[in-house]
Motif scaffolding. Structure first.
Motif, PDB file in Angstrom:
ATOM      1  N   MET A   1       6.515  62.295  66.797  1.00 64.45           N
ATOM      2  CA  MET A   1       6.367  61.522  65.588  1.00 64.45           C
ATOM      3  C   MET A   1       7.587  61.771  64.708  1.00 64.45           C
ATOM      4  SD  MET A   1       3.552  62.129  62.593  1.00 64.45           S
ATOM      5  CE  MET A   1       4.022  63.775  62.170  1.00 64.45           C
ATOM      6  N   PHE A   2       8.194  60.714  64.237  1.00 57.66           N
ATOM      7  CA  PHE A   2       9.324  60.834  63.328  1.00 57.66           C
ATOM      8  C   PHE A   2       8.940  60.171  62.008  1.00 57.66           C
ATOM      9  CE2 PHE A   2      11.155  60.713  67.572  1.00 57.66           C
ATOM     10  CZ  PHE A   2      11.809  61.927  67.571  1.00 57.66           C
ATOM     11  N   THR A   3       9.072  60.919  60.937  1.00 60.44           N
ATOM     12  CA  THR A   3       8.779  60.387  59.620  1.00 60.44           C
ATOM     13  C   THR A   3       9.536  61.206  58.590  1.00 60.44           C
ATOM     14  OG1 THR A   3       7.052  59.815  58.016  1.00 60.44           O
ATOM     15  CG2 THR A   3       6.696  61.811  59.310  1.00 60.44           C
ATOM     16  N   THR A   4       9.822  60.592  57.471  1.00 60.07           N
ATOM     17  CA  THR A   4      10.415  61.334  56.360  1.00 60.07           C
ATOM     18  C   THR A   4       9.393  61.518  55.245  1.00 60.07           C
ATOM     19  OG1 THR A   4      11.259  59.268  55.444  1.00 60.07           O
ATOM     20  CG2 THR A   4      12.764  60.553  56.831  1.00 60.07           C
ATOM     21  N   ASP A   5       8.193  61.005  55.455  1.00 59.62           N
ATOM     22  CA  ASP A   5       7.126  61.161  54.469  1.00 59.62           C
ATOM     23  C   ASP A   5       6.419  62.481  54.701  1.00 59.62           C
ATOM     24  OD1 ASP A   5       7.708  58.627  53.514  1.00 59.62           O
ATOM     25  OD2 ASP A   5       6.246  57.659  54.822  1.00 59.62           O
ATOM     26  N   SER A   6       6.517  63.368  53.727  1.00 62.85           N
ATOM     27  CA  SER A   6       5.874  64.671  53.884  1.00 62.85           C
ATOM     28  C   SER A   6       4.371  64.545  53.650  1.00 62.85           C
ATOM     29  CB  SER A   6       6.472  65.687  52.914  1.00 62.85           C
ATOM     30  OG  SER A   6       6.195  65.301  51.589  1.00 62.85           O
ATOM     31  N   TYR A   7       3.633  65.554  54.083  1.00 69.30           N
ATOM     32  CA  TYR A   7       2.193  65.606  53.871  1.00 69.30           C
ATOM     33  C   TYR A   7       1.792  67.053  53.653  1.00 69.30           C
ATOM     34  CZ  TYR A   7       2.507  66.482  58.906  1.00 69.30           C
ATOM     35  OH  TYR A   7       2.861  66.964  60.138  1.00 69.30           O
ATOM     36  N   GLU A   8       0.659  67.226  53.053  1.00 71.92           N
ATOM     37  CA  GLU A   8       0.140  68.563  52.765  1.00 71.92           C
ATOM     38  C   GLU A   8      -0.808  69.002  53.878  1.00 71.92           C
ATOM     39  OE1 GLU A   8       0.970  70.492  50.109  1.00 71.92           O
ATOM     40  OE2 GLU A   8       2.398  68.913  49.582  1.00 71.92           O
ATOM     41  N   PRO A   9      -0.898  70.297  54.144  1.00 71.56           N
ATOM     42  CA  PRO A   9      -1.895  70.764  55.109  1.00 71.56           C
ATOM     43  C   PRO A   9      -3.292  70.325  54.669  1.00 71.56           C
ATOM     44  CG  PRO A   9      -0.347  72.518  54.609  1.00 71.56           C
ATOM     45  CD  PRO A   9      -0.055  71.384  53.656  1.00 71.56           C
ATOM     46  N   GLY A  10      -4.057  69.789  55.622  1.00 65.41           N
ATOM     47  CA  GLY A  10      -5.402  69.305  55.327  1.00 65.41           C
ATOM     48  C   GLY A  10      -5.461  67.842  54.949  1.00 65.41           C
ATOM     49  N   GLU A  11      -4.312  67.221  54.693  1.00 67.89           N
ATOM     50  CA  GLU A  11      -4.272  65.811  54.317  1.00 67.89           C
ATOM     51  C   GLU A  11      -4.547  64.933  55.526  1.00 67.89           C
ATOM     52  OE1 GLU A  11      -1.059  62.646  52.421  1.00 67.89           O
ATOM     53  OE2 GLU A  11      -0.684  64.794  52.266  1.00 67.89           O
ATOM     54  N   GLU A  12      -5.359  63.873  55.331  1.00 66.53           N
ATOM     55  CA  GLU A  12      -5.639  62.935  56.409  1.00 66.53           C
ATOM     56  C   GLU A  12      -4.453  61.994  56.582  1.00 66.53           C
ATOM     57  OE1 GLU A  12      -8.767  59.595  56.531  1.00 66.53           O
ATOM     58  OE2 GLU A  12      -9.764  61.397  57.293  1.00 66.53           O
ATOM     59  N   ILE A  13      -4.036  61.786  57.840  1.00 69.03           N
ATOM     60  CA  ILE A  13      -2.847  61.000  58.150  1.00 69.03           C
ATOM     61  C   ILE A  13      -3.218  59.928  59.157  1.00 69.03           C
ATOM     62  CG2 ILE A  13      -0.523  61.115  59.128  1.00 69.03           C
ATOM     63  CD1 ILE A  13      -0.683  64.178  58.394  1.00 69.03           C
ATOM     64  N   LEU A  15      -1.589  57.715  62.030  1.00 69.88           N
ATOM     65  CA  LEU A  15      -0.399  57.621  62.868  1.00 69.88           C
ATOM     66  C   LEU A  15      -0.408  56.298  63.626  1.00 69.88           C
ATOM     67  CD1 LEU A  15      -0.701  61.152  64.517  1.00 69.88           C
ATOM     68  CD2 LEU A  15       0.700  60.539  62.544  1.00 69.88           C
ATOM     69  N   GLU A  16       0.737  55.638  63.668  1.00 69.63           N
ATOM     70  CA  GLU A  16       0.892  54.428  64.464  1.00 69.63           C
ATOM     71  C   GLU A  16       1.787  54.791  65.640  1.00 69.63           C
ATOM     72  OE1 GLU A  16       1.560  50.067  63.048  1.00 69.63           O
ATOM     73  OE2 GLU A  16       3.526  51.013  63.279  1.00 69.63           O
ATOM     74  N   LEU A  17       1.247  54.721  66.846  1.00 72.06           N
ATOM     75  CA  LEU A  17       1.977  55.150  68.035  1.00 72.06           C
ATOM     76  C   LEU A  17       2.379  53.963  68.889  1.00 72.06           C
ATOM     77  CD1 LEU A  17      -0.397  58.055  69.100  1.00 72.06           C
ATOM     78  CD2 LEU A  17       1.669  58.224  67.742  1.00 72.06           C
ATOM     79  N   SER A  18       3.574  54.029  69.431  1.00 74.35           N
ATOM     80  CA  SER A  18       4.016  53.058  70.431  1.00 74.35           C
ATOM     81  C   SER A  18       5.009  53.760  71.338  1.00 74.35           C
ATOM     82  CB  SER A  18       4.640  51.828  69.774  1.00 74.35           C
ATOM     83  OG  SER A  18       5.830  52.162  69.127  1.00 74.35           O
ATOM     84  N   PHE A  19       4.927  53.469  72.623  1.00 75.34           N
ATOM     85  CA  PHE A  19       5.845  54.048  73.594  1.00 75.34           C
ATOM     86  C   PHE A  19       5.809  53.194  74.851  1.00 75.34           C
ATOM     87  CE2 PHE A  19       1.836  56.396  73.735  1.00 75.34           C
ATOM     88  CZ  PHE A  19       1.433  56.237  75.054  1.00 75.34           C
ATOM     89  N   THR A  20       6.765  53.400  75.730  1.00 78.02           N
ATOM     90  CA  THR A  20       6.837  52.658  76.979  1.00 78.02           C
ATOM     91  C   THR A  20       5.562  52.898  77.775  1.00 78.02           C
ATOM     92  OG1 THR A  20       9.228  52.956  77.007  1.00 78.02           O
ATOM     93  CG2 THR A  20       8.184  52.310  79.084  1.00 78.02           C
ATOM     94  N   GLY A  21       4.962  51.842  78.259  1.00 80.72           N
ATOM     95  CA  GLY A  21       3.718  51.944  79.012  1.00 80.72           C
ATOM     96  C   GLY A  21       2.497  51.644  78.183  1.00 80.72           C
ATOM     97  N   LEU A  22       2.652  51.630  76.866  1.00 80.50           N
ATOM     98  CA  LEU A  22       1.544  51.312  75.969  1.00 80.50           C
ATOM     99  C   LEU A  22       1.760  49.907  75.427  1.00 80.50           C
ATOM    100  CD1 LEU A  22      -1.004  52.353  74.459  1.00 80.50           C
ATOM    101  CD2 LEU A  22       0.515  53.078  72.623  1.00 80.50           C
ATOM    102  N   PRO A  23       0.950  48.939  75.885  1.00 75.99           N
ATOM    103  CA  PRO A  23       1.131  47.584  75.371  1.00 75.99           C
ATOM    104  C   PRO A  23       0.662  47.519  73.920  1.00 75.99           C
ATOM    105  CG  PRO A  23      -0.737  47.664  76.875  1.00 75.99           C
ATOM    106  CD  PRO A  23      -0.118  49.027  76.862  1.00 75.99           C
ATOM    107  N   GLY A  24       1.531  47.138  73.034  1.00 74.33           N
ATOM    108  CA  GLY A  24       1.174  47.089  71.622  1.00 74.33           C
ATOM    109  C   GLY A  24       1.250  48.456  70.979  1.00 74.33           C
ATOM    110  N   LYS A  25       0.485  48.625  69.925  1.00 70.70           N
ATOM    111  CA  LYS A  25       0.472  49.878  69.177  1.00 70.70           C
ATOM    112  C   LYS A  25      -0.929  50.446  69.160  1.00 70.70           C
ATOM    113  CE  LYS A  25       4.097  48.224  66.140  1.00 70.70           C
ATOM    114  NZ  LYS A  25       4.401  47.743  64.803  1.00 70.70           N
ATOM    115  N   MET A  26      -1.040  51.749  68.942  1.00 73.85           N
ATOM    116  CA  MET A  26      -2.322  52.420  68.839  1.00 73.85           C
ATOM    117  C   MET A  26      -2.323  53.222  67.547  1.00 73.85           C
ATOM    118  SD  MET A  26      -5.265  53.314  70.712  1.00 73.85           S
ATOM    119  CE  MET A  26      -4.818  53.045  72.393  1.00 73.85           C
TER     120      MET A  26
END
Length: 179
Positions: A1-13, A15-26
């Motif tokens: 995961m690459f992001t410049t948005d920091s988060y605090e421990p315990g914070e709900e996040i 994630l939008e994932l995409s990679f080769t072999g995954l049609p679309g995003k998850m």
């Protein structure tokens, strides 16, 4: 995961994932564990670790199999399902009594219905009641069970979506994701 948005421990996040072999995003819901800022002189990118639990952890395990080529996917959905965890009531069409359950994913095309005891069969028409955050009345949606391949529940496809229904459903999804 690459992001410049920091988060605090315990914070709900979310994630939008995409990679080769995954049609679309998850989309995957996680809890931030730790975060470190970028250190450009040391060539260290900003980043951190997250943890997923329950159905989201099983989703990540499935995604690992897709990423390594152990499982191959083909595009099936028109809409990206967003991770939520919301209590709902459901019943088979033609029955009167509702059962309690939860949804763990939702899009304007369908949802994953988490059922504990009783599971509807593929092809069964069900009515689910979702009460959006900040609303007094539940929204009833007619759906058809399309698969039972998930150990936690069944995959639903939403059916009766009249002109106003799609807009109401989008608003419900927006509220659920933002809560």
């Amino acid at each position: 995961m690459f992001t410049t948005d920091s988060y605090e421990p315990g914070e709900e996040i979310l994630l939008e994932l995409s990679f080769t072999g995954l049609p679309g995003k998850m989309m995957v819901r996680a809890i931030g564990q730790e975060w470190h800022a970028a250190r450009p002189r040391l060539r260290v990118r900003a980043g951190g670790t997250v943890m997923c639990a329950g159905t989201e952890a099983r989703k990540v395990q499935f995604l690992k199999k897709v990423a390594t080529g152990e499982v191959r996917l083909t595009a099936r959905r028109r809409h990206v399902r967003l991770p939520v965890l919301v209590e709902i009531r459901w019943r088979r069409r033609g029955e009167r009594d509702f059962k309690m359950a939860a949804l763990s994913e939702i899009s304007e095309g369908g949802a994953l219905l988490l059922t504990q005891d009783e599971r509807p069969d593929v092809g069964d028409e069900v009515i689910i009641e979702i009460t959006p955050p900040g609303s007094a009345r539940p929204l009833e949606i007619l759906a058809v069970v399309r698969n039972k391949n998930n150990e936690d529940g069944v995959g639903l496809e939403f059916m009766a979506r009249d002109m106003g229904g799609v807009h109401r459903l989008r608003e419900v999804i927006r509220r659920l994701v933002e809560q």
